[in-house]
Motif scaffolding. Structure first.
Motif, PDB file in Angstrom:
ATOM      1  N   LEU A 184       0.866  -1.175   0.000  1.00 58.39           N
ATOM      2  CA  LEU A 184       0.000   0.000   0.000  1.00 58.39           C
ATOM      3  C   LEU A 184       0.902   1.224   0.000  1.00 58.39           C
ATOM      4  O   LEU A 184       1.875   1.290   0.757  1.00 58.39           O
ATOM      5  N   GLN A 185       0.570   2.201  -0.834  1.00 58.14           N
ATOM      6  CA  GLN A 185       1.464   3.351  -1.019  1.00 58.14           C
ATOM      7  C   GLN A 185       0.696   4.652  -0.771  1.00 58.14           C
ATOM      8  O   GLN A 185      -0.270   4.969  -1.459  1.00 58.14           O
ATOM      9  N   LYS A 186       1.147   5.376   0.241  1.00 61.28           N
ATOM     10  CA  LYS A 186       0.545   6.668   0.595  1.00 61.28           C
ATOM     11  C   LYS A 186       1.517   7.774   0.221  1.00 61.28           C
ATOM     12  O   LYS A 186       2.701   7.718   0.584  1.00 61.28           O
ATOM     13  N   THR A 187       1.041   8.784  -0.499  1.00 60.71           N
ATOM     14  CA  THR A 187       1.904   9.862  -0.985  1.00 60.71           C
ATOM     15  C   THR A 187       1.357  11.211  -0.545  1.00 60.71           C
ATOM     16  O   THR A 187       0.165  11.496  -0.726  1.00 60.71           O
ATOM     17  N   TRP A 188       2.225  12.027   0.037  1.00 56.22           N
ATOM     18  CA  TRP A 188       1.904  13.412   0.374  1.00 56.22           C
ATOM     19  C   TRP A 188       2.748  14.331  -0.505  1.00 56.22           C
ATOM     20  O   TRP A 188       3.964  14.138  -0.630  1.00 56.22           O
ATOM     21  N   LEU A 189       2.118  15.328  -1.109  1.00 54.53           N
ATOM     22  CA  LEU A 189       2.824  16.292  -1.953  1.00 54.53           C
ATOM     23  C   LEU A 189       2.655  17.699  -1.379  1.00 54.53           C
ATOM     24  O   LEU A 189       1.596  18.040  -0.835  1.00 54.53           O
ATOM     25  N   TYR A 190       3.709  18.494  -1.526  1.00 52.73           N
ATOM     26  CA  TYR A 190       3.723  19.861  -1.004  1.00 52.73           C
ATOM     27  C   TYR A 190       4.162  20.804  -2.124  1.00 52.73           C
ATOM     28  O   TYR A 190       5.184  20.578  -2.775  1.00 52.73           O
ATOM     29  N   ASN A 206       2.049  23.527   5.641  1.00 53.97           N
ATOM     30  CA  ASN A 206       0.702  24.028   5.850  1.00 53.97           C
ATOM     31  C   ASN A 206      -0.284  23.277   4.944  1.00 53.97           C
ATOM     32  O   ASN A 206       0.015  22.988   3.790  1.00 53.97           O
ATOM     33  N   SER A 207      -1.454  22.962   5.472  1.00 49.62           N
ATOM     34  CA  SER A 207      -2.433  22.184   4.706  1.00 49.62           C
ATOM     35  C   SER A 207      -2.861  22.888   3.425  1.00 49.62           C
ATOM     36  O   SER A 207      -3.330  22.226   2.485  1.00 49.62           O
ATOM     37  N   ARG A 208      -2.684  24.190   3.362  1.00 49.74           N
ATOM     38  CA  ARG A 208      -3.042  24.918   2.145  1.00 49.74           C
ATOM     39  C   ARG A 208      -2.216  24.460   0.953  1.00 49.74           C
ATOM     40  O   ARG A 208      -2.671  24.515  -0.190  1.00 49.74           O
ATOM     41  N   TYR A 209      -1.014  23.986   1.217  1.00 46.54           N
ATOM     42  CA  TYR A 209      -0.102  23.605   0.141  1.00 46.54           C
ATOM     43  C   TYR A 209       0.041  22.084  -0.002  1.00 46.54           C
ATOM     44  O   TYR A 209       0.777  21.615  -0.861  1.00 46.54           O
ATOM     45  N   ARG A 210      -0.686  21.318   0.806  1.00 46.17           N
ATOM     46  CA  ARG A 210      -0.480  19.871   0.878  1.00 46.17           C
ATOM     47  C   ARG A 210      -1.645  19.113   0.253  1.00 46.17           C
ATOM     48  O   ARG A 210      -2.803  19.460   0.418  1.00 46.17           O
ATOM     49  N   ASP A 243       0.926   8.999 -11.723  1.00 46.18           N
ATOM     50  CA  ASP A 243       1.130  10.448 -11.787  1.00 46.18           C
ATOM     51  C   ASP A 243       0.205  11.101 -10.771  1.00 46.18           C
ATOM     52  O   ASP A 243      -1.012  10.862 -10.791  1.00 46.18           O
ATOM     53  N   ILE A 244       0.773  11.921  -9.891  1.00 46.87           N
ATOM     54  CA  ILE A 244      -0.013  12.543  -8.828  1.00 46.87           C
ATOM     55  C   ILE A 244       0.202  14.054  -8.882  1.00 46.87           C
ATOM     56  O   ILE A 244       1.343  14.527  -8.815  1.00 46.87           O
ATOM     57  N   ASP A 245      -0.875  14.803  -8.981  1.00 43.48           N
ATOM     58  CA  ASP A 245      -0.781  16.262  -9.087  1.00 43.48           C
ATOM     59  C   ASP A 245      -0.718  16.911  -7.708  1.00 43.48           C
ATOM     60  O   ASP A 245      -1.371  16.464  -6.756  1.00 43.48           O
ATOM     61  N   THR A 246       0.058  17.979  -7.628  1.00 42.45           N
ATOM     62  CA  THR A 246       0.060  18.805  -6.431  1.00 42.45           C
ATOM     63  C   THR A 246      -1.178  19.702  -6.434  1.00 42.45           C
ATOM     64  O   THR A 246      -1.905  19.795  -7.432  1.00 42.45           O
TER      65      THR A 246
END
Length: 363
Positions: A184-190, A206-210, A243-246
């Protein structure tokens, strides 16, 4: 084993359970000392704004010397920032391996991340500040709204939760080990994009950018021995492309690319000496705005004593987009090899430094 699950079949008969906790490493490349420079220009902006807010008639009569000096400092710092960038990578892992002759397995958790900061300096800002510095332009209210220079901080944190299994097969009478790790793969982008004049690197979380994303992926590996001294292996990490968008921030959005990374390696072992080399057959992708890399590395180990090993290595980017690094380290295995401590450091051009630690236990 963290890289190639097939190597779980190489456990010794006396091994029951093996734990790696932690395995951690980080590397930073900051050729231009960008992080410090962005902090410096923020201080200069505060001084410039303070001068503007406190202008007097006496300053007018004297030709605004403090204003000109502050504007000149800002222009010089912006000019120095043009094209500057900094990169960092880090990772940490935990693995619990249960070897056996039929189907060795392991529970693995890995977290790895990359960060990239770059300065986007507008030539119009430098021209405006130069004009203020030479007295050909006097700031008026609203001028600050026309300054366009910005800094962009991108970061990705990927966490894998997987179970590895391996088995040794006989192919034409030759033993070949195969391993696989569904995960299982969890990804966080900033995506922190802000004016360079009030950029605060601590705001990147900050959650605004995450943004975040969860999906499935798989690693696999193959390994085989030739004679008594040679081992050959092939690994494939993240075999499912994603592919994961910010988030879009101030009109800017990027895409983080997870792509299959296939690596082939060969090692030679004879008594206290071990030599190894590996080459990536595919590129290491990051954000679309960044150049990809493709690595090749060599390493050597000399076991000075039964419980002490010295190591050295070199890694190069075949695409010349990342810094080549030299590594050196040691491995200590006290208490009849029930504890393993590995330490290493790396250094390269462009103000590149790194460190790694791994602690393991055999029961």
């Amino acid at each position: 084993m963290l890289a190639n699950p097939a190597l779980m079949t190489k456990a010794q008969p006396e091994d029951n359970v093996s734990i790696i906790f932690p395995s951690a490493g980080a590397q930073v490349t900051d050729k231009d000392k960008l992080i410090d420079r962005v902090d410096d220009i923020t201080d200069t902006v505060d001084r410039y704004q303070d001068v503007i807010d406190n202008l007097t008639f006496a300053d007018y009569l004297n030709g605004y010397p403090q204003l000109k000096a502050a504007a000149g400092d800002m222009a010089n710092q912006l000019s120095d920032l043009r094209g500057n960038k900094a990169n960092a990578t880090a990772g940490v892992a935990l693995a619990v391996t249960v070897p056996n002759e039929t189907l060795p397995f392991a529970f693995i958790t890995k977290a790895y991340g990359t960060a990239h900061v770059r300065a986007n300096v507008a030539d119009s800002d430098i021209a405006y500040l130069r004009a203020v510095a030479d007295g050909s332009r006097i700031p008026v209210p609203g001028d600050e709204d026309n300054l366009r220079s910005s800094a962009n901080g991108l970061a990705a944190l990927v966490t894998d939760y997987g179970v590895s299994v391996a088995h040794e097969f006989s192919i034409a009478g030759h033993p070949v080990s195969v391993g696989v790790t569904p995960k299982l793969q969890k990804t966080w982008l900033y995506n922190y994009t802000a004016s360079i004049y009030n950029y605060d690197k601590s705001d990147i979380n900050n959650s605004r950018y995450r943004s975040s994303d969860t999906g499935f992926n798989v690693d696999a590996g193959v390994a085989t021995d030739f004679g008594e001294n040679w081992t050959f292996g092939v690994t494939g990490q993240n075999l499912i492309s994603r592919d994961i968008d910010t988030k879009e921030v101030n009109g800017y959005r990027d895409t983080y690319q997870i792509r299959p990374l296939v690596t082939t390696g060969l090692s030679w072992n004879n008594g206290p000496f071990t030599l190894a080399g590996d080459v990536d057959l595919t590129e290491t992708k990051r954000f679309k705005s960044e150049d990809s890399s493709q690595y090749a590395g060599v390493g050597a180990e000399y076991r000075v004593l039964n419980w002490l090993a010295l190591r050295a290595g070199y890694r190069a980017d075949l695409k010349s987009n990342d810094t080549d690094v030299f590594t050196a380290g040691l491995g200590v295995s006290p208490f009849n090899n029930t504890v393993h401590l590995d330490l290493a450091g790396s250094v390269g051009k462009d103000n590149t430094v790194g460190a790694m630690l791994q602690l393991g236990f055999n029961f």
